[in-house]
Enzyme design. Structure first.
Site, mmCIF file in Angstrom:
data_model
loop_
_atom_site.group_PDB
_atom_site.id
_atom_site.type_symbol
_atom_site.label_atom_id
_atom_site.label_comp_id
_atom_site.label_asym_id
_atom_site.label_seq_id
_atom_site.Cartn_x
_atom_site.Cartn_y
_atom_site.Cartn_z
ATOM 1 N N ASP A 273 0.308 28.502 13.397
ATOM 2 C CA ASP A 273 -0.108 27.371 12.557
ATOM 3 C C ASP A 273 1.026 26.916 11.633
ATOM 4 O O ASP A 273 1.311 25.719 11.515
ATOM 5 C CB ASP A 273 -1.329 27.754 11.697
ATOM 6 C CG ASP A 273 -2.587 27.953 12.519
ATOM 7 O OD1 ASP A 273 -2.501 27.923 13.755
ATOM 8 O OD2 ASP A 273 -3.662 28.139 11.911
ATOM 9 N N SER B 138 -4.979 17.388 -0.197
ATOM 10 C CA SER B 138 -4.914 17.515 1.251
ATOM 11 C C SER B 138 -5.930 16.595 1.896
ATOM 12 O O SER B 138 -7.015 16.392 1.350
ATOM 13 C CB SER B 138 -5.195 18.959 1.650
ATOM 14 O OG SER B 138 -5.016 19.105 3.034
ATOM 15 N N LYS C 225 -2.986 21.018 12.138
ATOM 16 C CA LYS C 225 -2.721 21.239 13.570
ATOM 17 C C LYS C 225 -4.012 21.394 14.367
ATOM 18 O O LYS C 225 -5.084 21.658 13.796
ATOM 19 C CB LYS C 225 -1.864 22.504 13.749
ATOM 20 C CG LYS C 225 -2.589 23.799 13.305
ATOM 21 C CD LYS C 225 -3.315 24.489 14.397
ATOM 22 C CE LYS C 225 -4.532 25.266 14.183
ATOM 23 N NZ LYS C 225 -5.304 25.760 13.244
ATOM 24 N N GLU D 8 0.618 32.586 4.779
ATOM 25 C CA GLU D 8 -0.480 32.790 5.737
ATOM 26 C C GLU D 8 -0.923 34.256 5.751
ATOM 27 O O GLU D 8 -2.118 34.550 5.855
ATOM 28 C CB GLU D 8 -0.019 32.367 7.142
ATOM 29 C CG GLU D 8 -0.084 30.860 7.385
ATOM 30 C CD GLU D 8 -1.495 30.427 7.752
ATOM 31 O OE1 GLU D 8 -2.303 30.233 6.821
ATOM 32 O OE2 GLU D 8 -1.783 30.280 8.941
ATOM 33 N N SER E 155 -4.827 26.008 5.682
ATOM 34 C CA SER E 155 -4.112 27.061 4.944
ATOM 35 C C SER E 155 -2.631 27.065 5.316
ATOM 36 O O SER E 155 -1.773 27.232 4.449
ATOM 37 C CB SER E 155 -4.752 28.421 5.182
ATOM 38 O OG SER E 155 -4.696 28.746 6.547
ATOM 39 N N GLY F 36 -10.828 25.048 5.634
ATOM 40 C CA GLY F 36 -11.526 26.054 6.431
ATOM 41 C C GLY F 36 -12.231 25.484 7.651
ATOM 42 O O GLY F 36 -13.306 25.953 8.012
ATOM 43 N N ALA F 37 -11.648 24.479 8.307
ATOM 44 C CA ALA F 37 -12.309 23.861 9.469
ATOM 45 C C ALA F 37 -11.533 24.107 10.760
ATOM 46 O O ALA F 37 -11.814 23.493 11.785
ATOM 47 C CB ALA F 37 -12.490 22.368 9.233
ATOM 48 N N GLY F 38 -10.530 24.964 10.718
ATOM 49 C CA GLY F 38 -9.771 25.273 11.941
ATOM 50 C C GLY F 38 -8.646 24.294 12.201
ATOM 51 O O GLY F 38 -8.014 24.336 13.252
HETATM 52 N N1 LIG Z 1 -6.795 21.637 0.161
HETATM 53 C C1 LIG Z 1 -6.716 22.903 -0.241
HETATM 54 N N2 LIG Z 1 -6.526 23.176 -1.541
HETATM 55 C C2 LIG Z 1 -6.438 24.450 -1.957
HETATM 56 N N3 LIG Z 1 -6.565 25.535 -1.156
HETATM 57 C C3 LIG Z 1 -6.768 25.330 0.131
HETATM 58 C C4 LIG Z 1 -6.834 24.012 0.665
HETATM 59 N N4 LIG Z 1 -7.014 24.125 1.998
HETATM 60 C C5 LIG Z 1 -7.059 25.458 2.280
HETATM 61 N N5 LIG Z 1 -6.911 26.180 1.163
HETATM 62 C C6 LIG Z 1 -6.910 27.653 1.067
HETATM 63 O O1 LIG Z 1 -6.941 28.157 2.408
HETATM 64 C C7 LIG Z 1 -8.151 28.896 2.661
HETATM 65 C C8 LIG Z 1 -8.782 28.394 3.980
HETATM 66 O O2 LIG Z 1 -8.249 29.072 4.970
HETATM 67 P P1 LIG Z 1 -8.908 29.205 6.436
HETATM 68 O O3 LIG Z 1 -7.903 29.903 7.230
HETATM 69 O O4 LIG Z 1 -10.265 29.752 6.380
HETATM 70 O O5 LIG Z 1 -9.015 27.728 6.942
HETATM 71 P P2 LIG Z 1 -8.070 26.872 7.863
HETATM 72 O O6 LIG Z 1 -6.643 27.106 7.546
HETATM 73 O O7 LIG Z 1 -8.550 25.486 7.719
HETATM 74 O O8 LIG Z 1 -8.436 27.389 9.301
HETATM 75 P P3 LIG Z 1 -7.509 27.765 10.568
HETATM 76 O O9 LIG Z 1 -6.543 28.807 10.076
HETATM 77 O O10 LIG Z 1 -8.472 28.310 11.593
HETATM 78 O O11 LIG Z 1 -6.859 26.520 11.031
HETATM 79 C C9 LIG Z 1 -9.094 28.511 1.530
HETATM 80 O O12 LIG Z 1 -9.927 29.620 1.221
HETATM 81 C C10 LIG Z 1 -8.177 28.141 0.379
HETATM 82 O O13 LIG Z 1 -7.868 29.267 -0.399
HETATM 83 C C1 LIG Z 2 -7.396 32.225 15.398
HETATM 84 C C2 LIG Z 2 -5.895 31.975 15.335
HETATM 85 O O1 LIG Z 2 -5.346 32.279 16.641
HETATM 86 C C3 LIG Z 2 -5.577 30.487 15.089
HETATM 87 C C4 LIG Z 2 -6.072 29.953 13.796
HETATM 88 O O2 LIG Z 2 -5.698 28.588 13.686
HETATM 89 C C5 LIG Z 2 -5.288 32.874 14.298
HETATM 90 C C6 LIG Z 2 -3.764 32.905 14.350
HETATM 91 O O3 LIG Z 2 -3.162 32.578 15.364
HETATM 92 O O4 LIG Z 2 -3.182 33.324 13.327
#
Ligand SMILES: Nc1ncnc2c1ncn2[C@@H]1O[C@H](COP(=O)(O)OP(=O)(O)OP(=O)(O)O)[C@@H](O)[C@H]1O
Ligand SMILES: C[C@@](O)(CCO)CC(=O)[O-]
Length: 459
Positions: free
Chosen positions: A224, A157, A23, A213, A168, A162-164
């Site tokens: 998300d 995936s 997203k 989450e 997760s 972890g890029a926003g």
């Molecule tokens: N492809 C993947 N395979 C396994 N684990 C993953 C994968 N993608 C994310 N994760 C898990 O989710 C965690 C990343 O979460 P984080 O919330 O930091 O990133 P995000 O979901 O990309 O960011 P955001 O919530 O801001 O969109 C990782 O530490 C890992 O444990």
């Molecule tokens: C930073 C945040 O607002 C969005 C992360 O994608 C956290 C959340 O809503 O859970």
């Protein structure tokens, strides 16, 4: 909740794949955690979870995780898992509490099992592996049963970790869907009796995904996992007390088909830490922080009004579309400024903003938790145009990744492998090894818009 004590239901599919999108947040990240309005949209990047159930009848049954993108491979004996503690919680605690809190005694009982995951990896890799593994295992204990056959869960995936971009949340939706399907807590898409059944299924997937989450982030707003489940552009306000009691979610069906440029700063960060940063700021300066959060709320409200006031937002073309892009773009600039004030930007995100916006053809803000990760830019010109190509080259020339996309319309999906020409359409080796997103999608036979698609969606 229904607790199945016994083998997997006869009708549950054995081998299947589930998938959910990533997203972007267009308006309102961080503020949404405190009950403010946010707008988010699904993107084309997705997570796929392939569930492979063993037909072996050996007494030693195993639960195996192969999370290929992060290099995690781990097995536990099913008979060694703390089932009595999990069942104690399942009988004692309501479903609402089970899906919204981490039960301390179950978390505690799983800790020694999590410590056996990736013991020889460096600390950062270990944290990523253990976060993902403990989230899966925790959900498994609440949805599976001790009599399960050996099973391997292969995760791939196309969303950067972890890029926003909601990696997760999309894996949480895949975990939740796979376990609900496997343990017959859910009607499959196409088998739902009516719209209520569909809504109930999506609600269940989303509820359990929120637990995932919570396990990964601590205090998510839930936006998300909601977007990854429903696959629609939504406005979202978390339930809370006072003026805005109860969760308010609305699908924005008239949202225009805008071209979005996602730029990855390649700067790693953790959502949990960025959310913590805002909380610390709120504790230090409650009034100033609340004023910023309210301003973000107001900007999201204005964006909703602009979208609604456009006669035909969805099919807007030419000048009308450009006007909408400019109106939303100016609001995105303001939203970004307020995120800077909350302390969640990063020099690389500011650099990207400068590279794109100084061309005069885009409007950029950070997206997701910030602190690194990605920006989004609304573009005034078409994909492949001279202006857009120049922006992409500028970003890549400065070491950033650039990805031009429109928004996706596919939420959580399911594919039974026996429907895939006897499983032959699915290419397991390519699924595991595929480097590019298209290779993973091709291996998973993911062609959702094809008339003969084997993928089904709960919508
Ligand atoms: N492809 C993947 N395979 C396994 N684990 C993953 C994968 N993608 C994310 N994760 C898990 O989710 C965690 C990343 O979460 P984080 O919330 O930091 O990133 P995000 O979901 O990309 O960011 P955001 O919530 O801001 O969109 C990782 O530490 C890992 O444990
Ligand atoms: C930073 C945040 O607002 C969005 C992360 O994608 C956290 C959340 O809503 O859970």
């Amino acid at each position: 909740m229904t607790i199945h004590v016994g083998p997997i239901h006869d009708t549950a599919p054995r081998d299947f794949i589930v998938s959910a999108p990533g997203k972007i947040i267009l308006f309102g990240e961080h503020a949404v955690v405190y009950g403010k309005l946010a707008i988010a949209a699904p993107i084309g990047m997705r997570t796929f979870l392939y569930v492979e159930t063993s037909t072996s009848t050996t007494p030693c049954r195993k639960l195996t995780l192969h999370f290929h993108d992060i290099g995690l491979e781990h097995s536990w004996n099913l008979s060694c898992l703390p089932w009595s503690i999990a069942y104690g919680a399942r009988y004692r605690v309501s479903k609402k509490t089970l899906t919204s809190t981490i039960i301390p005694e179950l978390k505690h009982a799983l800790e020694p099992l999590i410590l056996t995951v990736s013991p020889h990896h460096d600390e950062t890799t270990q944290r990523v592996h253990r976060t993902a593994a403990s989230t899966f295992l925790y959900m498994f204990m609440l949805l599976a049963n001790p009599f399960s056959a050996s099973c391997t869960y292969h995760l791939r995936s196309t969303i950067p970790v972890g890029a926003g971009l909601g990696s997760s949340a999309s894996i949480a939706v895949c975990f939740s869907t796979a376990l609900l399907v496997q343990y017959s807590h859910l009607s499959l898409p196409g088998e739902c009796s009516d719209d209520v059944d569909v809504m109930y299924s999506l609600g269940s997937i989303n509820e359990w995904a929120l637990l995932g989450e919570i396990s990964m982030h601590g205090q998510p707003s839930g936006i998300d996992n909601m977007v990854a489940t429903v696959g629609k552009v939504i406005s979202f306000r978390k339930g809370g007390g006072g003026e805005h009691a109860g969760l308010q979610v609305e699908a924005l069906d008239r949202f225009p088909e805008l071209l979005v440029l996602i730029a990855n700063s390649m700067q790693s960060r953790s959502t949990a830490l960025e959310v913590r940063k805002v909380l610390d700021g709120k504790t230090r300066e409650p009034q100033a922080t609340e004023t910023i959060l309210n301003a973000i709320d107001h900007i999201a409200e204005l964006a909703l009004m602009k979208i609604a006031s456009h006669k035909d937002g969805k099919t807007a073309e030419g000048g009308e579309k450009r006007a909408l892009v400019r109106q939303l773009g100016h609001l995105m600039h303001m939203n970004h400024g307020l995120l800077v004030a909350l302390g969640v930007s990063h020099p690389k995100l500011e650099h990207i903003r400068d590279l794109v916006d100084s061309t005069g053809h885009g409007f950029t803000k950070l997206t997701g938790a910030g602190g690194g990760g990605c920006t989004i830019s609304l573009l005034e010109h078409e994909r492949g145009s001279r202006e857009v190509v120049a922006i992409e080259e500028r970003l890549r020339g400065n070491g950033y990744q650039a990805h031009v996309t429109t928004l996706s319309k596919y939420g959580v999906g399911f594919c039974a492998l026996e429907e895939c020409a006897g499983g032959k359409g699915f290419d397991k080796a390519a699924f595991i090894r595929g480097g590019e997103a298209v290779e993973v999608e091709r291996a998973a036979v993911y062609r959702p818009s094809a008339h003969d698609s084997v993928w089904k969606f709960w919508d």
